[in-house]
Structure formats: structure tokens, C-alpha cells
Design a protein around this motif. Structure first.
Motif, PDB file in Angstrom:
ATOM      1  N   ILE A 154       0.181  -1.615  -5.037  1.00  0.00           N
ATOM      2  CA  ILE A 154       1.064  -2.255  -6.017  1.00  0.00           C
ATOM      3  C   ILE A 154       1.279  -3.693  -5.560  1.00  0.00           C
ATOM      4  O   ILE A 154       1.509  -3.941  -4.372  1.00  0.00           O
ATOM      5  N   ARG A 155       1.201  -4.626  -6.500  1.00  0.00           N
ATOM      6  CA  ARG A 155       1.392  -6.036  -6.146  1.00  0.00           C
ATOM      7  C   ARG A 155       2.472  -6.632  -7.020  1.00  0.00           C
ATOM      8  O   ARG A 155       2.550  -6.344  -8.200  1.00  0.00           O
ATOM      9  N   LEU A 156       3.290  -7.464  -6.407  1.00  0.00           N
ATOM     10  CA  LEU A 156       4.395  -8.084  -7.132  1.00  0.00           C
ATOM     11  C   LEU A 156       4.341  -9.593  -6.918  1.00  0.00           C
ATOM     12  O   LEU A 156       4.297 -10.067  -5.787  1.00  0.00           O
ATOM     13  N   CYS A 191       1.341  -5.602 -10.669  1.00  0.00           N
ATOM     14  CA  CYS A 191      -0.021  -5.131 -10.939  1.00  0.00           C
ATOM     15  C   CYS A 191      -0.296  -3.875 -10.132  1.00  0.00           C
ATOM     16  O   CYS A 191      -0.085  -3.847  -8.920  1.00  0.00           O
ATOM     17  N   CYS A 192      -0.730  -2.813 -10.788  1.00  0.00           N
ATOM     18  CA  CYS A 192      -1.157  -1.601 -10.089  1.00  0.00           C
ATOM     19  C   CYS A 192      -2.675  -1.541 -10.138  1.00  0.00           C
ATOM     20  O   CYS A 192      -3.266  -1.192 -11.161  1.00  0.00           O
ATOM     21  N   SER A 193      -3.275  -1.917  -9.019  1.00  0.00           N
ATOM     22  CA  SER A 193      -4.731  -2.028  -8.977  1.00  0.00           C
ATOM     23  C   SER A 193      -5.413  -0.717  -9.321  1.00  0.00           C
ATOM     24  O   SER A 193      -6.551  -0.708  -9.779  1.00  0.00           O
ATOM     25  N   ASN A 194      -4.732   0.400  -9.078  1.00  0.00           N
ATOM     26  CA  ASN A 194      -5.353   1.705  -9.323  1.00  0.00           C
ATOM     27  C   ASN A 194      -5.538   2.009 -10.806  1.00  0.00           C
ATOM     28  O   ASN A 194      -6.390   2.813 -11.163  1.00  0.00           O
ATOM     29  N   ASN A 195      -4.695   1.378 -11.643  1.00  0.00           N
ATOM     30  CA  ASN A 195      -4.690   1.781 -13.049  1.00  0.00           C
ATOM     31  C   ASN A 195      -5.717   1.049 -13.902  1.00  0.00           C
ATOM     32  O   ASN A 195      -5.414   0.436 -14.912  1.00  0.00           O
ATOM     33  N   PHE A 196      -6.924   1.098 -13.427  1.00  0.00           N
ATOM     34  CA  PHE A 196      -8.082   0.590 -14.171  1.00  0.00           C
ATOM     35  C   PHE A 196      -9.095   1.725 -14.215  1.00  0.00           C
ATOM     36  O   PHE A 196      -9.064   2.614 -13.361  1.00  0.00           O
ATOM     37  N   LYS A 197      -9.992   1.679 -15.201  1.00  0.00           N
ATOM     38  CA  LYS A 197     -10.885   2.827 -15.402  1.00  0.00           C
ATOM     39  C   LYS A 197     -12.079   2.783 -14.448  1.00  0.00           C
ATOM     40  O   LYS A 197     -13.209   2.501 -14.849  1.00  0.00           O
ATOM     41  N   VAL A 227       0.882  -1.168   0.000  1.00  0.00           N
ATOM     42  CA  VAL A 227       0.000   0.000   0.000  1.00  0.00           C
ATOM     43  C   VAL A 227       0.916   1.213   0.000  1.00  0.00           C
ATOM     44  O   VAL A 227       1.827   1.317   0.831  1.00  0.00           O
ATOM     45  N   VAL A 228       0.727   2.107  -0.972  1.00  0.00           N
ATOM     46  CA  VAL A 228       1.591   3.286  -1.082  1.00  0.00           C
ATOM     47  C   VAL A 228       0.784   4.560  -0.868  1.00  0.00           C
ATOM     48  O   VAL A 228      -0.437   4.570  -1.051  1.00  0.00           O
ATOM     49  N   ASP A 229       1.487   5.632  -0.460  1.00  0.00           N
ATOM     50  CA  ASP A 229       0.783   6.852  -0.058  1.00  0.00           C
ATOM     51  C   ASP A 229       0.459   7.794  -1.219  1.00  0.00           C
ATOM     52  O   ASP A 229       0.059   8.925  -1.012  1.00  0.00           O
ATOM     53  N   LYS A 230       0.654   7.324  -2.443  1.00  0.00           N
ATOM     54  CA  LYS A 230       0.313   8.115  -3.625  1.00  0.00           C
ATOM     55  C   LYS A 230      -0.343   7.209  -4.658  1.00  0.00           C
ATOM     56  O   LYS A 230      -0.264   5.995  -4.573  1.00  0.00           O
ATOM     57  N   GLU A 231      -0.943   7.810  -5.648  1.00  0.00           N
ATOM     58  CA  GLU A 231      -1.373   7.033  -6.810  1.00  0.00           C
ATOM     59  C   GLU A 231      -0.108   6.447  -7.448  1.00  0.00           C
ATOM     60  O   GLU A 231       0.874   7.175  -7.646  1.00  0.00           O
TER      61      GLU A 231
END
Ligand SMILES: Cc1cc2nc3c(=O)[nH]c(=O)nc-3n(C[C@H](O)[C@H](O)[C@H](O)COP(=O)(O)OP(=O)(O)OC[C@H]3O[C@@H](n4cnc5c(N)ncnc54)[C@H](O)[C@@H]3O)c2cc1C
Lengths: 460, 88
Positions: free
Chosen positions: A347-349, A331-337, A291-295
Motif C-alpha cells: 500500500i502506498r500513500l 495506491c494498492c499495487s496488488n489490485n491490478f489484473k 508492505v502488509v502481511d495480507k492482500e
């Protein structure tokens, strides 16, 4: 009381099968050993955050109104509308190798263009391969002769790097076999990832799982959670009942099991002659969540999913070490529409991992090893991507051992055995399997597997 | 049940099986699968809905009668004619 069918497992295949059976007034009970739904695609809560375990993305995205696609069929068979799944499409994904990279979206023509630019001398072969794939009947349930992918790909494409780059996402998202891939499976995955594409449900996996569980219960199905099947009682080649961990015995006309083929045979009482003679799967993964503190895009991560190899050649096999850091999925879960942005950056690795290595560590070394290998995997990632360690506010990792503990799959093998039982039959007459070991993999695949096995064996 | 009622029953079943499809303009003499996207899995669903709702068994050799709306109506009307219009 006697059930028409006991379904073992409330993962995607079990839930889907349960819905189909309950829809046509069968008396059906789903028995799940874990206290949460989902199996390999479940979720868990830590520090008030809900994390999906399995879901990077759903493959097989097709638009509303397309009904002949796997997603269309699935929705129709379970009588959901496309809107019910609240699917949000990916932005853009990438396959990234040391010398080459290509991007892809949910529009196959975009990928074709990328391949043409990166591999101009291969595009004719690539196009011919795509034609062969489109014409291939990958859903045929008859076991034909085994056809492996490597020789087929080599007959169209002469650059081994392009072959490896095509394999990388398709193997990570759906290959139980080390080194090569059955060609029908390659076709399934090629269509589901490159031709159709990725989306994520708004609300994550627990949204979809609850939607399915609610539908099942509305239709009159019964769901028993936190109480696994201890034995499948099958004398003279026929199941009559199952016994649960709390010793309760449930009488039934048939059993449909999603726990895995070997796992299912192992539960049969008296022991079957076949027990212990079948191949088990080996391929498993370690996954870390940050979990990161920015997009993520503000940290330089603007892709939905990146499949990478930091070595010129990609090797899909159980690593000699605890994990193999030289390839992976980011995988960056945020980068979906999404209609509105997620609350936090995630972010997942994912890397290939060895069940045996993790399983042989004593408890305290296990914890230390998770930390150490998570660190090494990140170091490798940062050889080509920006460092985000200072932005991490929460992290967690799971290993093949975790997967085995929560799903019961031998070796934590995410895609089950390399030998699939496509017709779902077992040596026991009224005991069938669905899900991972039947041969349709991933979220959409498992769901379709549950549907088709219920239709084929239990609704006729 | 009248012919009109039987037709309505089929429409109701189709609406449940294919919720995203427009079934208001179905032509009775054109194959159903050419008008709305129906595959073999869907035909199985039609057969199973008939069993569930009216206890009618359609044997596999008779599936061909269900290809068009007109075919469904003429095949099913004799089977349903003594039934009141109950759960549809
Ligand atoms: C880390 C990870 C990432 C993944 N990412 C993706 C992705 O991005 N996209 C995608 O499409 N797929 C992904 N997958 C794969 C996908 O999750 C699986 O293919 C799918 O969920 C398999 O469903 P299933 O029903 O076949 O099996 P399962 O989900 O394993 O269902 C079997 C169920 O049976 C239960 N069970 C076992 N033993 C017993 C017993 N004795 N009694 C009662 N119940 C029992 C288990 O607890 C489990 O709930 C991922 C998987 C993992 C692990």
C-alpha cells in the motif's frame, strides 16, 4: 571521437530519445549521474525487496491494436509490441471526497454513469466538457495564449465539488502549477486517466527500464552510469562538448537534456544571460510505502487507486506544514489484473509536501519528522478507511529532499517548472531539452517527449 | 533491383515500423494510411529507414509520392535500379 548527440539523463525521456537516435545510426551516448536507471521513476532495493519509486500506475492504457493513442504511438516509435510491456489493467479506482465519491475504470462510460448518479444536475455540463476535451488538440507544440482550466470548467459545471473532484487525480498525476492547471495539460491528463486509464507492467518499473536500456544498447547506443554532466560547454551560443564529474570531456554535435530546463541552463559554461531568470517548480510529494502481511483487499482495500480529500474543497498547493494530510493518493499495487498475484501486499500513500520545510530540518529532526508525519497521514487516512497498522511488516518513506538528491530536480519538483518549453529549444543553438520541462508529464508523457524532441531536432 | 524487389523492400520497412499490423493484403493503389494505421511520425520513419538502408534522401516535397504502394514503387525504382538487393 565526436558524438552526434549526448543525452543527459537515463530517465524515461532520455532512454526513449536515445533509442530513437540509435535506431537511425546516430552516435549517441546517454550520461546518467545516478547508478540506477529511471530518474523520477526509478526503483530501489531494501531488505531484498524492490520498490518502485515513481510508479503508482501507468496512465494512458489502450488495448493492443490501438495505434493512434499515446501508448500506441510510443510502442510504434520505439518498435516494441504491446505484449513487450506486459501491462496489467487496473480493477477500479475512486475519487473520494467527504460528501461525494465516484469510481472509474478503464471504460469511460462507467465513469460517465457514476458522475450522472452522483451529480444528476451536472451531467449535461460534464458531457459537454468531455466533448470539448475530445475535440481539443492538446499536442500542438506552438505556444498559444495561456488558457487556465478553472474558468473553462466553471463554464460547463456549476458545482465546485465536482470541479475539485475532477482536478484531484489530474493535478496529482500531472500538474506543475499550484492552484490551477493549464487547460491543455488538463486535457492531456483527462484523456490519459479518465478516458484511457491505468495499468501496471508485470515486473514493475525496473522491468520496463531494463527493456528500454537493453534495446538502446542493442542498437549500438552507449550508456554511462554514475557519472553526471558537470558542465555543458557552450561558447558563442553553441555547445561543443560536455565535461563529466570525473573530468572526462565528450565532444558532441548536439545535446538533449532531460534534467530540467533551469537545471540545464545552470550547467552551461560560460554562464548564460538567462541563468537565474526562469521560474522553478515547487510541487512535490512525500510518499510512504507499507508492505502488509495480507492482500490489501482482505484489509478492506479493494480499489486500485483512491484520490481523496478529507476537506470539502481540494487545495493543490505547496503546504504550509511539512506535508498536507488533507488530501492524497492511495495506491494498492496488488489490485491490478496480474496473471499471478504479487508476493506481498503493498500500500502506498502520497501527500503534497513542502521542499523548503523538509530541507531546513537538521538530520536528526528530519528522521523524526518523517516518522511523525507518516503517522499523521495514516491517522487522517483511517478517518475513512480501515486501520492496517497491525499488518505492516516493512515501511519506508521518502520526501521532496530525497527526490532532489536522486534526480537533481530543483525543489524535488516532480512535474518541473509551471512554464513549459514545448518546442524544447534553449538559448543555445544545439542544446535542447526533453522530459518534464518540455511539457509531457508522467511515464508515458516523458517517454513521448523524448521521442518527439529527438524526431524534431535531431533526426531531420 | 526489380519492381518486385522494391515492393518487397517497402513491405519489409512497413513490417519493422508497424509490427502489429497485417501488411500481407496491402492494395497498391489505395493510400497506405487508409489501410494500416500510419501517421506523420510513421512517414518520417519510412523516409529515415530509406536513408539508413539505401542512403536515399527523400526531400519533404516528395513525401506525397510515398502515399500509396504504387507511388512508392514508381518513385523508388529509378533510385534503386542500379543497386543489388543487399540489406533489406
Ligand atoms: C513519487 C512519484 C510518483 C510518481 N508516480 C507516477 C505514476 O504513478 N504514473 C506516472 O505516469 N508518473 C508518475 N510519476 C512521474 C514520472 O515519474 C515522471 O513524470 C517521469 O519519470 C519523468 O521522466 P523524465 O525523463 O522527464 O525525468 P527524470 O526521470 O527526472 O530524468 C532525468 C534524469 O537525469 C538525470 N540527471 C540529472 N542531472 C544530471 C546530470 N548533471 N548529469 C547526468 N544526469 C543527470 C537524473 O538522475 C534523471 O535520471 C511519479 C513521480 C514521483 C516522484
Amino acid at each position: 571521437m565526436r558524438y552526434d548527440t549526448i543525452v543527459i539523463g537515463a530517465g524515461l525521456s532520455g532512454l526513449a530519445a536515445g533509442i530513437r537516435l540509435a535506431m537511425f545510426d546516430k552516435k549517441v551516448c546517454i550520461v546518467e549521474k545516478h547508478v540506477e536507471l529511471g530518474g523520477l521513476n526509478s526503483f530501489y532495493v531494501r531488505k531484498n525487496r524492490t520498490f518502485d519509486v515513481g510508479l503508482h500506475a501507468m496512465t494512458n492504457f489502450t488495448a493492443k491494436g490501438v495505434r493512434s493513442s499515446p501508448l500506441g504511438k510510443l510502442l510504434k516509435q520505439l518498435r516494441f509490441s504491446h505484449d513487450d510491456f506486459r501491462l496489467c489493467q487496473q480493477e477500479i479506482s475512486e475519487v473520494r471526497f467527504p460528501e461525494k465519491s465516484f469510481r472509474f475504470t478503464n471504460d469511460f462510460e462507467f465513469m460517465r454513469q457514476e458522475v450522472a448518479e452522483q451529480f444528476p444536475d451536472q451531467i449535461d455540463g460534464f458531457n459537454k466538457l468531455a466533448e470539448k476535451i475530445l475535440a481539443f488538440d492538446e499536442l500542438n507544440l506552438d505556444d498559444g495564449e495561456r488558457l487556465l482550466s478553472q474558468p473553462v470548467l466553471e463554464s460547463f459545471i456549476s458545482d465546485p465539488v465536482l470541479i475539485d473532484m475532477l482536478f484531484c487525480p489530474l493535478m496529482y498525476y500531472g500538474n506543475a502549477r499550484e492552484g490551477d492547471m493549464d487547460f491543455y495539460q488538463f486535457v492531456i491528463m483527462f484523456k490519459s486517466i479518465f478516458i484511457e486509464g491505468f495499468s501496471k507492467p508485470e515486473g514493475g518499473m525496473h522491468y520496463i527500464l531494463h527493456l528500454m536500456a537493453e534495446r538502446f544498447k542493442e542498437l549500438g547506443g552507449e550508456l554511462k552510469m554514475g557519472n553526471g554532466v558537470k558542465t555543458i560547454n557552450a561558447s558563442a551560443g553553441t555547445v561543443g562538448s560536455v565535461t563529466l564529474e570525473n573530468e572526462e570531456e565528450l565532444d558532441t554535435v548536439a545535446v538533449l537534456s532531460s534534467m530540467g530546463y533551469v537545471e540545464t541552463l545552470n550547467r552551461c559554461q560560460p554562464e548564460l544571460a538567462e541563468t537565474g531568470t526562469c521560474e522553478t517548480g515547487q510541487v512535490s510529494f512525500m510518499e510512504s510505502l507499507f508492505v502488509v502481511d495480507k492482500e490489501p483487499r482482505e484489509l478492506g482495500y479493494d480499489r486500485s487507486i483512491v484520490f481523496f480529500s478529507t476537506q470539502p474543497r481540494f487545495n493543490y498547493k505547496v503546504p504550509a506544514d511539512l506535508i498536507d494530510i488533507s488530501s492524497g493518493v492511495l495506491c494498492c499495487s496488488n489490485n491490478f489484473k496480474y496473471p499471478k498475484p504479487l508476493e506481498e501486499g503493498l500500500i502506498r500513500l502520497t501527500n503534497l509536501a513542502s521542499f523548503d520545510k523538509w530541507d531546513s530540518l537538521p538530520r536528526k529532526d528530519y528522521i523524526a519528522a518523517k516518522k511523525e508525519w507518516r503517522g499523521r497521514a495514516l491517522e487522517e487516512l483511517f478517518t475513512f478507511s480501515p486501520d492496517f497498522r497491525d499488518n505492516v511488516v516493512f515501511l519506508d518513506s521518502f520526501t521532496p529532499k530525497t527526490i532532489k538528491r536522486y534526480t537533481g530536480h530543483i525543489n524535488g519538483a516532480v512535474y518541473g517548472s509551471p512554464e513549459k518549453i514545448k518546442n524544447g529549444k534553449t538559448p543555445v543553438k544545439n542544446l535542447y531539452i526533453c522530459g518534464t520541462d518540455q511539457g509531457f508529464l508522467g511515464i508515458i508523457g516523458a517517454t513521448l517527449s523524448g521521442i518527439s524532441m529527438a524526431n524534431l531536432h535531431l533526426l531531420r | 533491383m526489380t519492381i518486385e524487389e522494391v515492393r518487397q523492400i517497402i513491405l519489409n520497412i512497413l513490417a519493422d515500423i508497424a509490427p502489429d499490423e497485417d501488411i500481407s493484403s496491402i492494395d497498391d493503389n489505395t493510400k497506405l494510411r487508409d489501410q494500416i494505421d500510419l501517421d506523420s511520425m510513421d512517414f518520417l520513419d519510412i523516409v529515415m529507414e530509406l536513408r539508413k538502408r539505401f542512403n536515399i534522401e527523400v526531400p519533404e516535397k516528395d513525401y506525397e509520392h510515398l502515399a500509396t504502394m504504387a507511388g512508392c514503387v514508381s518513385y523508388l525504382t529509378p533510385l534503386l535500379k542500379n543497386r543489388p538487393l543487399a540489406s533489406s
